[in-house]
Scaffold this motif. Structure first.
Motif, PDB file in Angstrom:
ATOM      1  N   VAL A  51       7.671 -21.166  -5.995  1.00 22.55           N
ATOM      2  CA  VAL A  51       6.538 -20.272  -5.449  1.00 22.55           C
ATOM      3  C   VAL A  51       6.088 -19.670  -6.584  1.00 22.55           C
ATOM      4  N   ASP A  52       4.773 -20.052  -7.053  1.00 18.53           N
ATOM      5  CA  ASP A  52       4.189 -19.138  -8.141  1.00 18.53           C
ATOM      6  C   ASP A  52       3.254 -17.934  -7.719  1.00 18.53           C
ATOM      7  N   VAL A  53       3.454 -16.943  -8.377  1.00 23.44           N
ATOM      8  CA  VAL A  53       2.538 -15.593  -8.190  1.00 23.44           C
ATOM      9  C   VAL A  53       1.281 -16.143  -9.274  1.00 23.44           C
ATOM     10  N   LEU A  54       0.162 -16.357  -8.741  1.00 20.87           N
ATOM     11  CA  LEU A  54      -0.992 -16.999  -9.645  1.00 20.87           C
ATOM     12  C   LEU A  54      -1.568 -15.646 -10.250  1.00 20.87           C
ATOM     13  N   ALA A  55      -1.525 -14.553  -9.535  1.00 22.62           N
ATOM     14  CA  ALA A  55      -2.102 -13.442 -10.093  1.00 22.62           C
ATOM     15  C   ALA A  55      -1.703 -12.050  -9.241  1.00 22.62           C
ATOM     16  N   GLU A  56      -1.777 -11.173  -9.972  1.00 22.53           N
ATOM     17  CA  GLU A  56      -1.599  -9.748  -9.142  1.00 22.53           C
ATOM     18  C   GLU A  56      -2.234  -8.813  -9.615  1.00 22.53           C
ATOM     19  N   PHE A  57      -2.841  -7.861  -8.698  1.00 26.79           N
ATOM     20  CA  PHE A  57      -3.878  -7.029  -8.913  1.00 26.79           C
ATOM     21  C   PHE A  57      -3.276  -5.518  -8.620  1.00 26.79           C
ATOM     22  N   ALA A  58      -3.621  -4.568  -9.578  1.00 29.99           N
ATOM     23  CA  ALA A  58      -3.499  -3.238  -9.138  1.00 29.99           C
ATOM     24  C   ALA A  58      -4.674  -2.355  -8.584  1.00 29.99           C
ATOM     25  N   VAL A  59      -4.582  -1.678  -7.628  1.00 33.60           N
ATOM     26  CA  VAL A  59      -5.956  -0.696  -7.406  1.00 33.60           C
ATOM     27  C   VAL A  59      -5.278   0.627  -7.273  1.00 33.60           C
ATOM     28  N   GLU A  60      -5.875   1.296  -8.154  1.00 30.56           N
ATOM     29  CA  GLU A  60      -5.503   2.943  -8.072  1.00 30.56           C
ATOM     30  C   GLU A  60      -6.367   3.725  -7.057  1.00 30.56           C
ATOM     31  N   ARG A  61      -5.559   4.343  -6.111  1.00 26.21           N
ATOM     32  CA  ARG A  61      -6.526   4.862  -4.924  1.00 26.21           C
ATOM     33  C   ARG A  61      -7.541   5.908  -5.479  1.00 26.21           C
ATOM     34  N   GLY A  62      -8.795   5.468  -4.916  1.00 26.31           N
ATOM     35  CA  GLY A  62      -9.884   6.265  -5.134  1.00 26.31           C
ATOM     36  C   GLY A  62     -10.627   5.618  -6.334  1.00 26.31           C
ATOM     37  N   SER A  63     -10.224   4.605  -7.129  1.00 28.51           N
ATOM     38  CA  SER A  63     -10.934   4.182  -8.106  1.00 28.51           C
ATOM     39  C   SER A  63     -11.968   3.224  -7.924  1.00 28.51           C
ATOM     40  N   GLN A  64     -12.004   2.605  -6.939  1.00 29.65           N
ATOM     41  CA  GLN A  64     -12.875   1.540  -6.171  1.00 29.65           C
ATOM     42  C   GLN A  64     -12.737   0.428  -7.088  1.00 29.65           C
ATOM     43  N   PHE A 122       0.813  -1.166   0.065  1.00 31.96           N
ATOM     44  CA  PHE A 122      -0.043  -0.174   0.055  1.00 31.96           C
ATOM     45  C   PHE A 122       0.906   1.281  -0.068  1.00 31.96           C
ATOM     46  N   THR A 123       0.448   2.212  -0.948  1.00 34.54           N
ATOM     47  CA  THR A 123       1.059   3.593  -0.880  1.00 34.54           C
ATOM     48  C   THR A 123      -0.033   4.482  -0.874  1.00 34.54           C
ATOM     49  N   SER A 124       0.427   5.702  -0.923  1.00 31.18           N
ATOM     50  CA  SER A 124      -0.681   6.885  -1.049  1.00 31.18           C
ATOM     51  C   SER A 124      -1.408   6.946  -2.495  1.00 31.18           C
ATOM     52  N   GLU A 125      -0.647   6.346  -3.393  1.00 29.99           N
ATOM     53  CA  GLU A 125      -1.189   6.431  -4.773  1.00 29.99           C
ATOM     54  C   GLU A 125      -1.895   5.317  -5.262  1.00 29.99           C
ATOM     55  N   GLY A 126      -1.695   3.922  -4.646  1.00 28.17           N
ATOM     56  CA  GLY A 126      -2.291   2.940  -4.878  1.00 28.17           C
ATOM     57  C   GLY A 126      -1.866   1.586  -4.255  1.00 28.17           C
ATOM     58  N   ALA A 127      -2.262   0.367  -4.519  1.00 25.62           N
ATOM     59  CA  ALA A 127      -2.023  -0.993  -3.919  1.00 25.62           C
ATOM     60  C   ALA A 127      -1.673  -1.931  -4.960  1.00 25.62           C
ATOM     61  N   ARG A 128      -0.945  -3.011  -4.693  1.00 21.68           N
ATOM     62  CA  ARG A 128      -0.729  -4.047  -5.244  1.00 21.68           C
ATOM     63  C   ARG A 128      -0.791  -5.417  -4.520  1.00 21.68           C
ATOM     64  N   VAL A 129      -1.803  -6.360  -5.121  1.00 23.80           N
ATOM     65  CA  VAL A 129      -1.830  -7.505  -4.508  1.00 23.80           C
ATOM     66  C   VAL A 129      -1.370  -8.539  -5.231  1.00 23.80           C
ATOM     67  N   GLN A 130      -0.693  -9.642  -4.506  1.00 27.26           N
ATOM     68  CA  GLN A 130      -0.324 -10.784  -5.166  1.00 27.26           C
ATOM     69  C   GLN A 130      -0.838 -11.972  -4.285  1.00 27.26           C
TER      70      GLN A 130
END
Length: 526
Positions: free
Chosen positions: A507-520, A484-492
């Motif tokens: 170890v596999d990263v099955l998926a990664e998601f980005a969330v821009e803060r405020g975007s919902q 988490f940062t003030s701009e967004g989040a990344r989740v693995q």
């Protein structure tokens, strides 16, 4: 009549979806489980469960260990704990505290190290005469008004001992070796132990459990002693502060469970938790301006769940109480506390630790003319048995235009990602909660239970839940890690290649998601 038509409509595809998710499966032979002694587990060495820390604030952190009972000559085991700014201790020691490990608490101690500096990494160790524990590492939260450049949070749940090795914990511990991947805080979302031993026709040799079902306090203590003997889990505890809640397999399914008092007592003995009141796990932790964390309890105060409706799930037409907003999975006092906290937070992010899946897990969506939230739901134990309350929470977030709320859920044994709006059947309804579920560390999932697997279940679930479900995977084990940062989040979503051997090849990263803060909304990166 509508209910009959719906079931007829679902006939072929719906039956497959229901079987996939609810567990209609081909019988398999019962494994030859090892004989069980019935004697609760006891570890070896002066500190058989290692060390750990938990529930950090900007000026304090809880430090934990357990002394071997053999060190107790009758008046308890006197322990000193040193807290240092460096792992070499010496002149860098900032505090020396003491505690007595006594039989009445299974020789566990939790020490509150106070007077610490914000945003600071500390090392600690326990001593008793010539016996010194391994060195643990922890850190404090920032000042409530300060913001760190980034914060990394991991979340896990469901680690049945007999179902496999903790290779996911080995991976989580390895992240500490690189500042770019290091983790600040770990959330344990329940089913840390399992009250039962062998189960679900799954057994991995080398993971024997001597007690089949814990009922007494000593039996629950033995479960914690056994689970905490695992070296990979000990590494995670020693490297990161942890925030823990319990779930049903920790021994409390719902209010009034007869083994509940023993289970809850053992939980608080063996894990460092800042209880807001005796036996309470719902609590709020602040990590500077980065986030407010709300750990919730969906077991202690819930109304009874509705009966399940069969293979295809439970219809809100057959069980209209599912939509009743007065029924609660949280209890009305905790619901008010959570809503007030979320709507009043001034942090960049609001994080929720949830024992149970929040997103609607449906085999059939809302029919025209039916109330919001209507449908056929597959699991009455989780939030789907309390849709009315889920809508109350989502509506409150929408009324206050609360954004950037991320929920981590346990219990489900599947990896999932969803963006949950007040009306999931309306694509224009703005999501208010972004949810990430981290499967299980070891507990059985679809392939191990002979359930239909992801190639079948994912397209069916996505077809029924197109507006909110963004990812579903039901065979792999692992956990979530988020930055988490003030701009967004990344989740693995991270998964070891195997849990059936003590070490995983990869170890596999099955998926990664980005969330821009405020975007919902979340965007899948791969």
């Amino acid at each position: 009549m509508a209910a009959v038509d719906r079931r007829r409509f679902l006939g072929a595809a719906g039956a497959t979806a229901g079987a996939a998710v609810l567990g209609a499966c081909v019988p398999r032979p019962t494994p030859d489980y090892p004989l069980q002694s019935g004697v609760p587990f006891e570890g070896t060495g002066p500190y058989p469960s290692g060390v750990g820390s938990g529930d950090p604030t900007d000026s304090a952190v809880l430090l934990w260990t357990r002394a071997n009972p053999s060190l107790d000559t009758g008046s308890g085991v006197q322990l000193d704990v040193e807290v240092s700014r460096t792992p070499s201790f010496g002149a860098d020691v900032v505090a020396v505290l003491s505690a007595v490990a006594v039989r009445e608490h299974d020789h566990c101690v939790t020490v509150d190290a106070t007077g610490l500096e914000p945003s600071t990494t500390y090392w600690y160790r326990f001593t008793h005469g010539p016996h010194t524990s391994r060195v643990g590492r922890t850190r404090t939260a920032p000042d409530p008004l300060d913001r760190e450049a980034r914060v990394r949070v991991a979340a896990f749940s469901c680690q049945r001992w007999t179902h496999g090795w903790y290779t996911a914990h080995a991976d989580l511990a390895s992240l500490a070796a690189d500042p770019a991947t290091d983790v600040d805080l770990v959330l344990s979302l329940g089913d840390y132990i399992y009250e039962t031993g062998f189960a679900d026709k799954v057994f991995v040799p080398g993971r024997e459990d001597p007690v089949q079902r814990a009922v007494t306090l000593e039996e629950f203590r033995g479960k914690y002693r056994m689970y905490r003997s695992d070296p990979n889990l000990q590494d995670v505890h020693a490297l990161y502060p942890m925030v823990c809640i319990f779930d049903n397999h920790d021994g409390l399914f719902e209010p009034g469970d007869p083994q509940g008092p023993a289970a809850v007592r053992a939980f608080f003995e063996h894990l460092p938790v800042r209880a807001p009141a005796p036996g309470r796990i719902d609590r709020r932790l602040r990590w500077g301006r980065n986030f407010d964390l709300f750990m919730t309890d969906q077991r202690s105060f819930r109304d009874l769940r509705p009966p399940s409706g069969g293979l295809l799930g439970t219809s809100t037409e057959d069980r209209p109480e599912i939509l009743d907003p007065s029924r609660s999975i949280l209890g009305l006092a905790q619901r008010e506390w959570l809503i007030d906290g979320l709507t009043g937070s001034d942090a960049d992010w609001r994080l929720i630790g949830s024992q149970l899946m929040f997103w609607p897990w449906r085999s059939f969506g809302r029919l025209p003319g039916r109330p919001r939230g209507s449908g056929v739901y597959l699991n009455m134990t989780q939030w789907d048995g309390y849709v009315g309350e889920r809508l109350v929470l989502l509506d409150a977030l929408e009324a206050a235009d609360v954004r950037d709320t991320v929920l981590f859920s346990g219990d489900s044994h599947v990896f999932s990602a969803a963006q949950v709006a007040p009306d999931v059947d309306d694509p224009s309804s703005v999501p208010r909660v972004l949810e990430f579920g981290g499967s299980s560390i070891t507990s059985n999932n679809a392939d191990e239970s002979d359930h239909p697997q992801t190639p079948i279940t994912r397209p069916l679930l996505e077809a029924v839940n197109p507006n909110h479900l963004r990812y579903f995977q039901s065979e792999r084990h692992g956990y979530c890690v988020a930055e988490f940062t003030s701009e967004g989040a990344r989740v693995q979503l991270r998964s070891p290649s195997t849990i059936r051997r003590p070490a995983a090849a990869r170890v596999d990263v099955l998926a990664e998601f980005a969330v821009e803060r405020g975007s919902q909304r979340m965007r899948r990166q791969f």
